[in-house]
Write a protein that holds these residues in place. Structure first.
Motif, PDB file in Angstrom:
ATOM      1  N   THR A  11      -2.043   0.780  13.301  1.00 44.57           N
ATOM      2  CA  THR A  11      -3.377   0.089  12.191  1.00 44.57           C
ATOM      3  C   THR A  11      -2.720  -1.137  12.630  1.00 44.57           C
ATOM      4  O   THR A  11      -1.612  -2.116  12.908  1.00 44.57           O
ATOM      5  N   ASN A  12      -3.215  -1.639  11.168  1.00 43.61           N
ATOM      6  CA  ASN A  12      -3.125  -3.424  11.731  1.00 43.61           C
ATOM      7  C   ASN A  12      -1.763  -3.499  10.498  1.00 43.61           C
ATOM      8  O   ASN A  12      -2.138  -5.299  10.035  1.00 43.61           O
ATOM      9  N   ALA A  13      -0.937  -3.251  10.034  1.00 42.49           N
ATOM     10  CA  ALA A  13      -0.593  -3.595   8.794  1.00 42.49           C
ATOM     11  C   ALA A  13       0.069  -4.517   9.311  1.00 42.49           C
ATOM     12  O   ALA A  13       0.835  -4.538  10.378  1.00 42.49           O
ATOM     13  N   SER A  14       0.678  -4.992   8.288  1.00 40.23           N
ATOM     14  CA  SER A  14       1.959  -6.653   8.664  1.00 40.23           C
ATOM     15  C   SER A  14       3.471  -6.198   8.753  1.00 40.23           C
ATOM     16  O   SER A  14       3.588  -7.372   9.281  1.00 40.23           O
ATOM     17  N   ALA A  15       3.016  -4.937   7.759  1.00 34.06           N
ATOM     18  CA  ALA A  15       4.952  -4.716   7.964  1.00 34.06           C
ATOM     19  C   ALA A  15       5.185  -3.628   7.412  1.00 34.06           C
ATOM     20  O   ALA A  15       3.903  -2.318   6.860  1.00 34.06           O
ATOM     21  N   ALA A  16       6.684  -2.758   7.414  1.00 26.54           N
ATOM     22  CA  ALA A  16       6.678  -1.552   7.022  1.00 26.54           C
ATOM     23  C   ALA A  16       7.526  -0.850   6.363  1.00 26.54           C
ATOM     24  O   ALA A  16       8.518  -1.444   6.553  1.00 26.54           O
ATOM     25  N   VAL A  29      -9.466  -6.168   5.097  1.00 28.60           N
ATOM     26  CA  VAL A  29      -8.787  -7.448   4.575  1.00 28.60           C
ATOM     27  C   VAL A  29      -8.642  -7.943   5.723  1.00 28.60           C
ATOM     28  O   VAL A  29      -7.461  -7.420   6.502  1.00 28.60           O
ATOM     29  N   THR A  30      -7.639  -9.801   4.728  1.00 24.80           N
ATOM     30  CA  THR A  30      -7.772  -9.910   6.356  1.00 24.80           C
ATOM     31  C   THR A  30      -6.093 -10.738   5.321  1.00 24.80           C
ATOM     32  O   THR A  30      -5.334 -11.514   6.391  1.00 24.80           O
ATOM     33  N   ILE A  31      -5.616 -10.221   4.395  1.00 25.85           N
ATOM     34  CA  ILE A  31      -4.261 -11.047   4.066  1.00 25.85           C
ATOM     35  C   ILE A  31      -3.391  -9.941   4.738  1.00 25.85           C
ATOM     36  O   ILE A  31      -3.384  -8.609   4.982  1.00 25.85           O
ATOM     37  N   PRO A  32      -2.033 -10.005   4.523  1.00 27.50           N
ATOM     38  CA  PRO A  32      -0.958  -8.751   5.316  1.00 27.50           C
ATOM     39  C   PRO A  32      -0.728  -7.482   4.073  1.00 27.50           C
ATOM     40  O   PRO A  32      -1.163  -7.515   2.853  1.00 27.50           O
ATOM     41  N   VAL A  33      -0.793  -6.640   5.248  1.00 24.18           N
ATOM     42  CA  VAL A  33      -0.685  -5.161   3.948  1.00 24.18           C
ATOM     43  C   VAL A  33       0.301  -4.428   5.018  1.00 24.18           C
ATOM     44  O   VAL A  33       1.073  -4.987   5.531  1.00 24.18           O
ATOM     45  N   LEU A  66       0.917  -1.472   0.532  1.00 20.85           N
ATOM     46  CA  LEU A  66      -0.066   0.045   0.540  1.00 20.85           C
ATOM     47  C   LEU A  66       0.991   1.265   0.054  1.00 20.85           C
ATOM     48  O   LEU A  66       1.008   1.713   0.910  1.00 20.85           O
ATOM     49  N   ASN A  67       0.713   1.826  -1.361  1.00 22.24           N
ATOM     50  CA  ASN A  67       1.649   2.983  -1.600  1.00 22.24           C
ATOM     51  C   ASN A  67       0.722   3.761  -0.742  1.00 22.24           C
ATOM     52  O   ASN A  67      -0.418   4.466  -0.671  1.00 22.24           O
ATOM     53  N   CYS A  68       1.600   5.770  -1.010  1.00 22.66           N
ATOM     54  CA  CYS A  68       0.414   6.392  -0.784  1.00 22.66           C
ATOM     55  C   CYS A  68       1.009   7.749  -1.613  1.00 22.66           C
ATOM     56  O   CYS A  68       2.062   7.914  -1.497  1.00 22.66           O
ATOM     57  N   ILE A  69       0.169   8.439  -2.936  1.00 17.03           N
ATOM     58  CA  ILE A  69       1.390   9.374  -3.457  1.00 17.03           C
ATOM     59  C   ILE A  69       1.081  10.780  -2.627  1.00 17.03           C
ATOM     60  O   ILE A  69       2.534  11.392  -3.087  1.00 17.03           O
ATOM     61  N   ASP A 103       0.672   7.383   5.735  1.00 14.05           N
ATOM     62  CA  ASP A 103      -0.710   8.485   5.811  1.00 14.05           C
ATOM     63  C   ASP A 103      -2.111   7.077   6.582  1.00 14.05           C
ATOM     64  O   ASP A 103      -2.111   5.609   6.414  1.00 14.05           O
ATOM     65  N   ILE A 104      -0.912   7.247   8.238  1.00 14.69           N
ATOM     66  CA  ILE A 104      -2.315   6.407   8.858  1.00 14.69           C
ATOM     67  C   ILE A 104      -3.549   5.956   8.788  1.00 14.69           C
ATOM     68  O   ILE A 104      -4.312   5.019   8.642  1.00 14.69           O
ATOM     69  N   ASP A 105      -4.726   7.100   7.696  1.00 14.70           N
ATOM     70  CA  ASP A 105      -5.900   7.177   7.654  1.00 14.70           C
ATOM     71  C   ASP A 105      -6.221   6.281   6.687  1.00 14.70           C
ATOM     72  O   ASP A 105      -6.701   5.244   6.873  1.00 14.70           O
ATOM     73  N   LEU A 106      -5.021   5.906   5.560  1.00 17.37           N
ATOM     74  CA  LEU A 106      -5.297   5.226   4.494  1.00 17.37           C
ATOM     75  C   LEU A 106      -5.132   3.622   4.805  1.00 17.37           C
ATOM     76  O   LEU A 106      -5.633   3.394   4.589  1.00 17.37           O
ATOM     77  N   ILE A 107      -3.993   3.499   5.915  1.00 19.12           N
ATOM     78  CA  ILE A 107      -3.459   2.348   5.835  1.00 19.12           C
ATOM     79  C   ILE A 107      -4.337   1.777   6.805  1.00 19.12           C
ATOM     80  O   ILE A 107      -4.787  -0.201   7.426  1.00 19.12           O
ATOM     81  N   GLU A 108      -4.802   2.278   8.228  1.00 23.23           N
ATOM     82  CA  GLU A 108      -6.079   1.606   8.507  1.00 23.23           C
ATOM     83  C   GLU A 108      -7.871   1.120   8.463  1.00 23.23           C
ATOM     84  O   GLU A 108      -7.575   0.170   8.404  1.00 23.23           O
ATOM     85  N   LEU A 109      -7.150   2.073   7.092  1.00 20.41           N
ATOM     86  CA  LEU A 109      -8.709   1.843   6.505  1.00 20.41           C
ATOM     87  C   LEU A 109      -7.770   0.156   5.623  1.00 20.41           C
ATOM     88  O   LEU A 109      -9.595  -0.513   5.750  1.00 20.41           O
ATOM     89  N   VAL A 110      -7.021   0.110   4.911  1.00 20.71           N
ATOM     90  CA  VAL A 110      -7.284  -0.374   4.158  1.00 20.71           C
ATOM     91  C   VAL A 110      -6.984  -2.450   4.777  1.00 20.71           C
ATOM     92  O   VAL A 110      -7.307  -3.300   4.865  1.00 20.71           O
ATOM     93  N   SER A 111      -6.090  -2.013   5.740  1.00 19.06           N
ATOM     94  CA  SER A 111      -5.774  -3.316   6.587  1.00 19.06           C
ATOM     95  C   SER A 111      -6.466  -3.499   7.582  1.00 19.06           C
ATOM     96  O   SER A 111      -6.638  -4.936   7.921  1.00 19.06           O
TER      97      SER A 111
END
Length: 210
Positions: free
Chosen positions: A179-184, A156-160, A132-135, A145-153
């Motif tokens: 957020t629920n991001a699996s990696a950064a 879904v159930t797959i790693p983000v 998940l990128n953010c232009i 972009d915490i708002d974006l990452i929180e929204l997507v993570s």
């Protein structure tokens, strides 16, 4: 008489070459957007998209979808058909909401699909991971972009994998804490030696983040 020796190679054939060369995963960008749009429009999995073909042969874990959205500020969530978020930092006109428009062709063309909708669709089509990128944040060094990452993570159930915006070590602990991001992911700050890799590791260790 001119005879062309060029032939079309399918996405599966190209992916197979990568795997035979030692790759564990392949990343799909624009093609995933078009596939998701078609799927959401018809509700039918044709089995012909690159995501479906590659995941069917090599498994979902081999398919990474790279999402490149940009923030579109709005005043009222009901103004758009896509999933919106109440942003932490209002837009230039004081807008309190935004949706994240997906792009193709290296961010040059916006598409009528949001990051939330795209993420859910590609998971159903066979993606096993999302980059998940953010232009808006890329290269800014002001944080993910915490708002974006929180929204997507959360969708879904797959790693983000969170990408774009890291500038200091605290940004890494922040994204995992909020957020629920699996990696950064970060690149430029390491290439330019602005932030040593070991500093990030030490910081995360102190924060009890594996």
């Amino acid at each position: 008489m001119c005879v062309s020796l060029f032939r079309h190679y399918s996405s599966l054939e190209v992916a197979s070459e990568y795997f035979r060369s030692g790759a564990d995963k392949v990343s799909i960008g624009s093609d995933a957007v078009y596939a998701a749009e078609a799927y959401l429009r018809t509700g039918v999995k044709t089995g012909n998209s690159s995501l479906e073909q590659i995941s069917r042969v090599y498994g979902n874990q081999a398919v990474v979808v790279s999402i490149d959205p940009r923030r579109v500020y709005i005043r009222n969530p009901e103004d758009v058909e896509f999933k919106t978020v109440r942003v932490a930092n209002p837009g230039p006109g004081g807008e309190e909401y935004a949706w994240y428009q997906c792009t193709v062709n290296g961010g040059r063309e916006g598409r009528p699909i949001g990051a939330y909708e795209l993420a859910k669709a590609v998971e159903e089509l066979g993606a096993g991971e999302i980059l998940l990128n953010c232009i808006d944040c890329d290269g800014q060094g002001k944080g993910f972009d915490i708002d974006l990452i929180e929204l997507v993570s959360d969708a879904v159930t797959i790693p983000v994998i969170a990408s774009s915006g890291a500038g200091v070590v605290e940004h890494f602990s922040e994204v995992f804490r909020k957020t629920n991001a699996s990696a950064a992911l970060a690149a430029g700050i390491f290439h330019r030696k602005e932030v040593p890799i070991h500093s990030v590791k030490e910081h995360l260790l102190k924060k009890s983040i594996e």
